[in-house]
Scaffold this motif. Sequence first.
Motif, PDB file in Angstrom:
ATOM      1  N   ILE A   7       1.063  -0.981   0.316  1.00  0.00           N
ATOM      2  CA  ILE A   7       0.161   0.033   0.590  1.00  0.00           C
ATOM      3  C   ILE A   7       0.823   1.403  -0.142  1.00  0.00           C
ATOM      4  N   SER A  24      -7.716   3.105  -2.808  1.00  0.00           N
ATOM      5  CA  SER A  24      -8.115   2.432  -3.260  1.00  0.00           C
ATOM      6  C   SER A  24      -9.672   2.494  -3.071  1.00  0.00           C
ATOM      7  N   ASN A  36     -14.348   5.316  -0.907  1.00  0.00           N
ATOM      8  CA  ASN A  36     -13.065   4.931  -1.538  1.00  0.00           C
ATOM      9  C   ASN A  36     -12.413   5.658  -0.680  1.00  0.00           C
ATOM     10  N   LEU A  67      -6.586  -1.868  -5.999  1.00  0.00           N
ATOM     11  CA  LEU A  67      -5.632  -1.086  -5.040  1.00  0.00           C
ATOM     12  C   LEU A  67      -4.914  -0.367  -6.744  1.00  0.00           C
TER      13      LEU A  67
END
Length: 160
Positions: A7, A24, A36, A67
């Motif tokens: 991430i 994301s 999101n 992602l």
Amino acid sequence: MNIYETIKNIRATCDNYIDPDLLSFIIDDDNYMGANNILEINGYNIKDNDTYEERLIKIHKSENIFLPCGMITFIPILNECDIFSTTDYNLKLTQEEFDEYSENEEKLFGILIKKDSTDYKIGKTDVCNCSVSASFNEFKKIDGKFYKKIEEIINNKIIY
């Protein structure tokens, strides 16, 4: 896969194709897109001082997350695909590849990480979740330039 570091890695390099604070998407079990705006989501044992990555890890325990690793757009007639990621690419596709992957609209591509696991699928989503039909679709893996390039980009973003 180290989800936290993945991430962080994607967020650090995503500003060419998406706002890092809107990186994301939550994806439900039927592959439809949810929220999101991770910084505004409550619940999931999230605390005010949690980082974006910490918040997303907490959400991931209960939800599938997508992602994005870039954006794709297709150019009919020329059978081309433009890929925008950390580096931009222009691919001339075979008719078979173009027919399999092309869309009329820009799409985000990346990984759908199944809730509370490191299992993931490579696919695409709509650019925003504002449509009722906005969803995640897994790419069919066929031997060709497009899938290989998408897989290469994703493999460079995932941290193990």
